[in-house]
Motif scaffolding. Structure first.
Motif, mmCIF file in Angstrom:
data_model
loop_
_atom_site.group_PDB
_atom_site.id
_atom_site.type_symbol
_atom_site.label_atom_id
_atom_site.label_comp_id
_atom_site.label_asym_id
_atom_site.label_seq_id
_atom_site.Cartn_x
_atom_site.Cartn_y
_atom_site.Cartn_z
ATOM 1 N N ALA A 148 -35.909 -25.733 -36.466
ATOM 2 C CA ALA A 148 -37.096 -25.919 -35.629
ATOM 3 C C ALA A 148 -36.709 -26.056 -34.160
ATOM 4 O O ALA A 148 -35.705 -26.691 -33.820
ATOM 5 C CB ALA A 148 -37.863 -27.154 -36.082
ATOM 6 N N ASP A 149 -37.508 -25.459 -33.303
ATOM 7 C CA ASP A 149 -37.280 -25.511 -31.862
ATOM 8 C C ASP A 149 -37.999 -26.728 -31.289
ATOM 9 O O ASP A 149 -39.097 -26.635 -30.739
ATOM 10 C CB ASP A 149 -37.792 -24.215 -31.209
ATOM 11 N N VAL A 150 -37.381 -27.905 -31.472
ATOM 12 C CA VAL A 150 -37.950 -29.154 -30.973
ATOM 13 C C VAL A 150 -36.915 -29.836 -30.089
ATOM 14 O O VAL A 150 -35.712 -29.709 -30.315
ATOM 15 C CB VAL A 150 -38.394 -30.079 -32.126
ATOM 16 N N PRO A 151 -37.372 -30.544 -29.061
ATOM 17 C CA PRO A 151 -36.433 -31.077 -28.059
ATOM 18 C C PRO A 151 -35.326 -31.952 -28.622
ATOM 19 O O PRO A 151 -34.162 -31.804 -28.246
ATOM 20 C CB PRO A 151 -37.349 -31.858 -27.113
ATOM 21 N N TRP A 152 -35.649 -32.892 -29.519
ATOM 22 C CA TRP A 152 -34.604 -33.823 -29.965
ATOM 23 C C TRP A 152 -33.538 -33.124 -30.806
ATOM 24 O O TRP A 152 -32.353 -33.441 -30.678
ATOM 25 C CB TRP A 152 -35.195 -35.011 -30.709
ATOM 26 N N SER A 153 -33.951 -32.164 -31.653
ATOM 27 C CA SER A 153 -32.944 -31.468 -32.458
ATOM 28 C C SER A 153 -32.132 -30.495 -31.607
ATOM 29 O O SER A 153 -30.926 -30.314 -31.832
ATOM 30 C CB SER A 153 -33.588 -30.747 -33.641
ATOM 31 N N ASN A 154 -32.776 -29.885 -30.610
ATOM 32 C CA ASN A 154 -32.029 -29.017 -29.696
ATOM 33 C C ASN A 154 -30.987 -29.827 -28.924
ATOM 34 O O ASN A 154 -29.862 -29.364 -28.700
ATOM 35 C CB ASN A 154 -32.982 -28.333 -28.718
ATOM 36 N N LYS A 155 -31.354 -31.045 -28.533
ATOM 37 C CA LYS A 155 -30.408 -31.914 -27.834
ATOM 38 C C LYS A 155 -29.238 -32.283 -28.744
ATOM 39 O O LYS A 155 -28.083 -32.343 -28.296
ATOM 40 C CB LYS A 155 -31.129 -33.185 -27.361
ATOM 41 N N LEU A 156 -29.527 -32.490 -30.023
ATOM 42 C CA LEU A 156 -28.472 -32.808 -30.987
ATOM 43 C C LEU A 156 -27.505 -31.636 -31.142
ATOM 44 O O LEU A 156 -26.284 -31.827 -31.168
ATOM 45 C CB LEU A 156 -29.098 -33.166 -32.336
ATOM 46 N N VAL A 157 -28.037 -30.443 -31.227
ATOM 47 C CA VAL A 157 -27.194 -29.244 -31.302
ATOM 48 C C VAL A 157 -26.288 -29.154 -30.078
ATOM 49 O O VAL A 157 -25.082 -28.893 -30.186
ATOM 50 C CB VAL A 157 -28.062 -27.979 -31.427
ATOM 51 N N GLN A 158 -26.856 -29.380 -28.905
ATOM 52 C CA GLN A 158 -26.087 -29.301 -27.663
ATOM 53 C C GLN A 158 -24.989 -30.371 -27.617
ATOM 54 O O GLN A 158 -23.876 -30.119 -27.149
ATOM 55 C CB GLN A 158 -27.030 -29.452 -26.464
ATOM 56 N N PHE A 159 -25.297 -31.564 -28.129
ATOM 57 C CA PHE A 159 -24.301 -32.636 -28.126
ATOM 58 C C PHE A 159 -23.127 -32.280 -29.030
ATOM 59 O O PHE A 159 -21.961 -32.484 -28.656
ATOM 60 C CB PHE A 159 -24.940 -33.946 -28.581
ATOM 61 N N VAL A 160 -23.404 -31.759 -30.222
ATOM 62 C CA VAL A 160 -22.335 -31.380 -31.139
ATOM 63 C C VAL A 160 -21.451 -30.305 -30.516
ATOM 64 O O VAL A 160 -20.217 -30.367 -30.592
ATOM 65 C CB VAL A 160 -22.906 -30.908 -32.490
ATOM 66 N N ALA A 161 -22.071 -29.321 -29.884
ATOM 67 C CA ALA A 161 -21.302 -28.261 -29.233
ATOM 68 C C ALA A 161 -20.427 -28.832 -28.115
ATOM 69 O O ALA A 161 -19.272 -28.416 -27.933
ATOM 70 C CB ALA A 161 -22.250 -27.196 -28.689
#
Length: 318
Positions: free
Chosen positions: A94-107
């Motif tokens: 899903a394209d939602v802000p909190w999960s997108n932020k989580l993806v960016q943090f892991v990267a």
């Protein structure tokens, strides 16, 4: 080494959901469930009396509502040996802000703090896949609920320390509909490995090796960016580390932290919602009762962080 010494392992638990209320009432929130799971897994790890005991430090970070994460100073100082991303009822694609932020943090962790191990479970597995460039989608073959026989790859058996004479199946509790549909592209010259497959979900877990068998962990070298991968810490026995010590990334689509009762409670909630009914409900209730490798998988996570079973002079685990 003196008896009574401690091996400190610190894990930043990135909490991506709150379990359904019946699960919380019976087993607590994800912080409690994961702490119990990892401690129970540690209790299965047989050690020599002269080896260090484990001081397991787990701190939760609410990445959904508070969107909190370990800060840069903590990471750079080597405070965190690993990040572990929990399961979630949310969709990892899903394209939602909190999960997108989580993806960016892991990267970012992978790129800027290479000694911090990355562990993902179910939703966390899918988020890690996204962070490294894989696609995550709704599985057209449907739900997996309960324990399934996931056929392990040869590399999966090696990395998870399965003996040749053992069954080639990895069995974990499952509750998911989304899936990672492809392995991520190579990262820093290393290929991602598929650990196991079921008929419904061909990628049941992914792993990424370091370029050496036994890199240190941040709390040993006091920095998460230390790049000289030719030393080991003092917790390794003379017979050498388990294969999991070579891993930078390790994920499972299944839930090693779940037991039968937790899965049954989740199914009850999803049945009330109309998501799991009919034959799928019957299949899930039967599957949930099967034996599984949850604690064994937890022990592999700990071995990845340098706390592993003692070995005899021939190099065999007790």
């Amino acid at each position: 080494m003196a008896s009574g010494s401690k091996k400190n392992i610190s894990i930043a638990l990135l909490v991506a959901d709150t379990p359904p209320e019946p699960v919380v009432a019976a087993y607590g929130d994800y912080e409690k469930i994961y702490k119990n799971f990892l401690q129970q897994s540690a209790n299965t790890v047989k050690r020599h009396r002269w080896q260090e005991s484990l001081d397991l430090r787990i701190r939760p970070f609410d990445v959904v509502h508070k969107q909190e994460y370990p800060d840069e100073g903590q990471l750079s100082d080597g405070l965190w040996d690993a990040i572990m991303i929990t399961g979630s009822a949310s969709s990892a694609h899903a394209d939602v802000p909190w999960s997108n932020k989580l993806v960016q943090f892991v990267a970012k962790i992978a790129e800027e703090h290479p000694l911090v191990r990355i562990i993902g479970i179910c939703y966390g597995h899918q988020i890690v896949g996204r962070a490294f460039g894989a696609e995550v989608k709704l599985n057209p073959r449907g739900w997996e609920v309960g324990v399934y026989d996931a056929q392990m790859t040869e590399e999966g058996k090696e990395l998870l320390n399965w003996e040749p004479e053992e069954s080639s199946c990895l069995r974990l509790q499952q509750v998911h509909r989304d899936e990672v549909i492809e392995l991520p592209p190579d990262f820093n010259g290393e290929e991602f490995i598929n650990l196991a497959s079921t008929a419904r979900t061909p990628i049941q877990g992914i792993a990424l090796r370091y370029p050496t068998e036994c890199p240190p962990i941040p709390s040993v070298v006091n920095t998460s960016a230390y790049l000289a991968f030719d030393i080991s810490d003092s917790g390794i026995s003379s017979s050498g580390p388990l294969p999991a010590r070579s891993l930078h990334v390790l994920t499972t689509q299944g839930h090693p932290e779940f037991n039968r009762e937790i899965v049954e409670l989740i199914m009850s909630v999803k049945t009330e919602m109309g998501a799991i009914t009919g034959n799928l409900l019957e299949e899930g209730l039967q599957n949930a009762q099967k034996e599984h490798d949850g604690l064994r998988m937890g022990a592999i996570f700990l071995a990845m962080l340098g706390y592993e079973r003692a070995k005899d002079e021939g190099g065999h685990s007790f």
